[in-house]
Design an enzyme around this catalytic site. Sequence first.
Site, short mmCIF file in Angstrom:
data_model
loop_
_atom_site.label_atom_id
_atom_site.label_comp_id
_atom_site.label_asym_id
_atom_site.label_seq_id
_atom_site.Cartn_x
_atom_site.Cartn_y
_atom_site.Cartn_z
N ASP A 9 0.88 -1.16 0.00
CA ASP A 9 0.00 0.00 0.00
C ASP A 9 0.93 1.23 0.00
O ASP A 9 2.07 1.13 0.42
CB ASP A 9 -0.83 -0.09 1.29
CG ASP A 9 -1.64 1.14 1.52
OD1 ASP A 9 -2.32 1.56 0.57
OD2 ASP A 9 -1.60 1.69 2.63
N ASP B 16 -2.40 -1.02 5.73
CA ASP B 16 -2.73 -0.49 7.06
C ASP B 16 -4.19 -0.09 7.26
O ASP B 16 -4.58 0.22 8.37
CB ASP B 16 -1.84 0.73 7.37
CG ASP B 16 -2.14 1.90 6.44
OD1 ASP B 16 -2.78 1.68 5.38
OD2 ASP B 16 -1.74 3.03 6.75
N ASP C 225 -7.35 -2.30 3.05
CA ASP C 225 -6.34 -3.33 2.79
C ASP C 225 -6.71 -4.66 3.43
O ASP C 225 -6.11 -5.69 3.14
CB ASP C 225 -4.97 -2.90 3.35
CG ASP C 225 -4.47 -1.60 2.72
OD1 ASP C 225 -4.59 -1.47 1.50
OD2 ASP C 225 -3.96 -0.74 3.46
#
Length: 699
Positions: free
Chosen positions: A399, A588, A592
């Site tokens: 990410d 996080d 996700d």
Amino acid sequence: MKHSHKEHEHEHEGHHNHAEHEHHVGHAYHEEQVEKGIHDDHAHHDHHNHGGGGHAHHNHGSFKELFLKSLPLGIIVMLLSPMFGFQLPFQFTFPYSDIVVAILSTILIIYGGRPFFQGAVDEFKQKEPGMMALVSLGIGVSYLYSIYAVIATYVTGEHVMDFFFEFSSLLLIMLLGHWIEMKAVGEAGDAQKALAKLLPKDAHVVLEDESIETRPVSELKIGDIVRVQAGENVPADGILKRGESRVNEALLTGESKPIKKNIGDEVIGGSTNGQGLLYLEVTETGDKSFISQVQTLIRDAQSQPSRAENIAQKVASWLFYVAIAAALIAFTFWLFTVDLQVAIIFTVTTLVIACPHALGLAIPLVTARSTSLGASRGLLVKDREALELTTKSDVMILDKTGTLTTGEFKVLNVDVLDDKYTKEEITALIAGIEGGSSHPIAQSIVKYAQEQNVQATSFDSIDVVSGAGVEGNANGQKYELISQKAYGQSLDINVPKGATMSILVENGEAIGSVALGDELKETSKELIQVLKKSGIQPIMATGDNEKAAQGAAEVLDIEYRANQSPEDKYDLVNSLKNQGQTVIMVGDGVNDAPSLALADVGIAIGAGTQVALDSADVILTQSDPGDIESFIELAHKTTRKMKQNLAWGAGYNFIAIPIAAGVLAPIGITLSPAVGAILMSVSTVVVAINAMLLRLDKK
């Protein structure tokens, strides 16, 4: 999935087709398991504590309790019964002590042995006998034969050797091994529950006469108008009808800055309202809502089997077949060459030796050592299969915001566009005009000025220019700090990749500019190089727009995907897995969470949301990408130690089983039970010492 509002809308559209293919696999199962609060079992830690990896899951009471209650009984049995018929100095007997031992052993096998027998039944149902079958074989045969030995001794008056010592020591060591492992792996959180907590229980529905009725969220209907006060969580997805506020969607996007909401904007259920009062029209409820979509994705991900090979399980499986084969051959051979009595002794000795004490501790001791080493570095490993899978991984999906970048806006540079001014003066003006705002971007400009030791210019009046920026008066001049678009003329400024630019205008002329952006963490670049060296392909997947994503990707020199919704990230992980790749996902936010759960290894960044932490196999408490390198090192070293220990624990057996079966008897060598016992102890000690030698390189 960090995004401005427009991306938000795009992301929401992609979301709605998911609920249709909901599998409820594993869901009820998971809840029942969470209530029991037990994730035990050796070789069967299926991915994310879910069944389905070809091995059954065992929830049979807490191993700590089983071990502690079995320990006193086991010790008494070991004190009262000779080891392999070989008297040790600390052992003693008295008349009928063998009957006491038989009774205590019966209690032990029923109480302490139950999880192993239940596990063995599960393994046979799966047609995959492994660790549980092997342990059951060892304790079952030694117990039954020993009971026979006691009865035979009283009936015939001649002493028949029993295996009570081996039975109880094996049972205790296996229970201890399971307890050590459970303790090391710890409780996995439940992402489903963490998500459910985000929605309030009740909603304040505005009736036609403007009165408020409090109603359970589950009874909300599309079209209801709900009032959300400052600090409350939004009860359902909706469109803003009245009021304005900043809404914190950190929980959903992983991005901490509150997002300005105007009339007509979409607001997501579960986000937190800032200062203002909001009136929303409910657009989605129940399983069509954002949170439900994410829950469904997580549930689908968790019902997929793990792809870890589970070496311990394989070794145990081979040993099981080797022991059965050797015992059958020995029985047949000795039956026809000597007699039934000798045949039974050799057969039983073979089966009892087959389950090595060392094997029960080989993996748990390494897991315990690895877990504490990891924890001292801020790496919390919740699922030990993650370590094995990491050593085989091909791709790591990262990410962007909050993972590779700090997730906070920062002044990247200030440019002077008019020679009358110095950089300090421009900085002072920008900080002065933004001084009264609580907006995160304004705050970062004020902070930048303080870091540069620049005193902000004091403004007489400051007003917000709708959709453009701010304006104010200072020193008799009119200043504006507005977006490039609002300024409307092209300026020759070098804008850093992915940054947003604001122009400082004095009486209509551009005199300076400030570029703000999300800064890459210091260790991100190094991490990407380490991954490439390790043969792991890094891919950045972000909810950010193309420009911001491309900027970060070029600096890092990696592949990227922009505008990714939770579903897009999930599909990316899925398609890579379907190509046979082993995938690690690092993230996080709630966005996700589904892909963290689906990936072979999910790594959550510690500053992230509870839902992400619960969906992952590994948590990096420091939120530092550099810790991913430590985790990869930990994975390789731990897996190597596990293999060494299995080789020791099982290697001893592959030699001992044939000897116990009497292969070398024709040349006068049989495995004296005493020697067998000593060898067994030595291999257990070697395994324990080897586990303690696990080290990580100094940082």
